[in-house]
Design a protein around this motif. Structure first.
Motif, short mmCIF file in Angstrom:
data_model
loop_
_atom_site.label_atom_id
_atom_site.label_comp_id
_atom_site.label_asym_id
_atom_site.label_seq_id
_atom_site.Cartn_x
_atom_site.Cartn_y
_atom_site.Cartn_z
N GLU A 276 -77.00 6.76 12.16
CA GLU A 276 -77.36 5.35 12.19
C GLU A 276 -76.17 4.50 11.73
O GLU A 276 -75.86 3.47 12.33
CB GLU A 276 -78.56 5.09 11.28
CG GLU A 276 -79.11 3.70 11.34
CD GLU A 276 -79.86 3.44 12.62
OE1 GLU A 276 -79.68 2.33 13.16
OE2 GLU A 276 -80.62 4.30 13.09
N ALA B 115 -83.49 13.39 15.98
CA ALA B 115 -82.97 12.05 16.19
C ALA B 115 -83.28 11.57 17.60
O ALA B 115 -83.37 12.35 18.54
CB ALA B 115 -81.46 12.05 15.96
N GLU C 182 -79.80 11.78 10.48
CA GLU C 182 -80.05 10.59 11.28
C GLU C 182 -79.52 9.34 10.59
O GLU C 182 -79.00 8.43 11.23
CB GLU C 182 -81.54 10.44 11.59
CG GLU C 182 -81.80 9.40 12.63
CD GLU C 182 -83.18 9.49 13.26
OE1 GLU C 182 -83.52 8.56 14.01
OE2 GLU C 182 -83.90 10.46 13.02
N GLY C 183 -79.58 9.31 9.26
CA GLY C 183 -79.03 8.18 8.52
C GLY C 183 -77.54 8.03 8.72
O GLY C 183 -77.03 6.92 8.87
N LEU D 113 -76.86 2.32 21.63
CA LEU D 113 -75.96 1.74 20.62
C LEU D 113 -74.50 2.01 20.96
O LEU D 113 -73.64 1.13 20.84
CB LEU D 113 -76.28 2.31 19.23
CG LEU D 113 -77.58 1.87 18.58
CD1 LEU D 113 -77.84 2.68 17.32
CD2 LEU D 113 -77.54 0.39 18.28
N PRO E 205 -72.69 6.00 14.58
CA PRO E 205 -73.22 6.78 15.71
C PRO E 205 -72.16 7.58 16.46
O PRO E 205 -72.50 8.51 17.18
CB PRO E 205 -73.86 5.72 16.61
CG PRO E 205 -73.46 4.40 16.09
CD PRO E 205 -72.93 4.58 14.72
N ARG F 220 -81.67 6.23 21.83
CA ARG F 220 -81.38 5.02 21.04
C ARG F 220 -79.91 4.99 20.66
O ARG F 220 -79.26 3.95 20.76
CB ARG F 220 -82.26 5.01 19.78
CG ARG F 220 -82.03 3.82 18.88
CD ARG F 220 -83.06 3.79 17.77
NE ARG F 220 -83.04 4.96 16.95
CZ ARG F 220 -82.37 5.05 15.80
NH1 ARG F 220 -81.68 4.01 15.36
NH2 ARG F 220 -82.40 6.15 15.09
N PHE F 221 -79.36 6.14 20.27
CA PHE F 221 -77.94 6.21 19.91
C PHE F 221 -77.05 6.02 21.13
O PHE F 221 -76.00 5.40 21.05
CB PHE F 221 -77.62 7.51 19.19
CG PHE F 221 -78.20 7.57 17.81
CD1 PHE F 221 -77.81 6.67 16.83
CD2 PHE F 221 -79.17 8.50 17.49
CE1 PHE F 221 -78.35 6.70 15.56
CE2 PHE F 221 -79.72 8.54 16.22
CZ PHE F 221 -79.32 7.64 15.25
#
Length: 120
Positions: free
Chosen positions: A101, A2, A97-98, A10, A104, A6-7
């Protein structure tokens, strides 16, 4: 693997949204309390009293949810910092990862998500 950066972004954005919301919720509670105490309303017998009590209850519940959500976000940011982000806190397996997403801030894989909700 992952993309944890990016997380992190977020989560930081979500943290800022929650921090910005808290003062407004506290102000709503304060206003409802002032209206309740300033008007000598009997919640049981005055229709306006029931409305104020409902608004106060709603604002208090939203504040509680927001504070809890902020704690989850901050815990997720701490897991990123300490290298445990994306690992289920129950089984130690990677969280898909889903799932990250969609949530998070989660610390549970999909298998153990129900167990995490019961502990709250």
């Amino acid at each position: 693997m992952a993309d944890f950066e990016r997380f992190r972004v977020l989560l930081e954005e979500e943290r800022q949204r929650k921090l910005a919301l808290l003062p407004a919720l506290r102000a709503d509670i304060s206003s409802a309390n002032e209206a309740r105490h300033g008007s000598n309303i009997d919640d049981e017998h005055d229709p306006e009293g029931a409305t104020i009590a409902f608004e106060l209850s709603q604002a208090a519940a939203l504040l509680e949810q927001s504070v809890a959500g902020l704690a989850e976000v901050e815990a997720a940011l701490a897991r990123i910092a300490d290298g445990t982000y994306g690992i289920c806190s129950v089984c130690g397996e990677p969280i898909s990862e889903g799932r990250l997403e969609a949530r998070p801030w989660t610390s549970f894989c999909i298998v153990h998500a129900a167990a995490g909700r019961q502990g709250r």
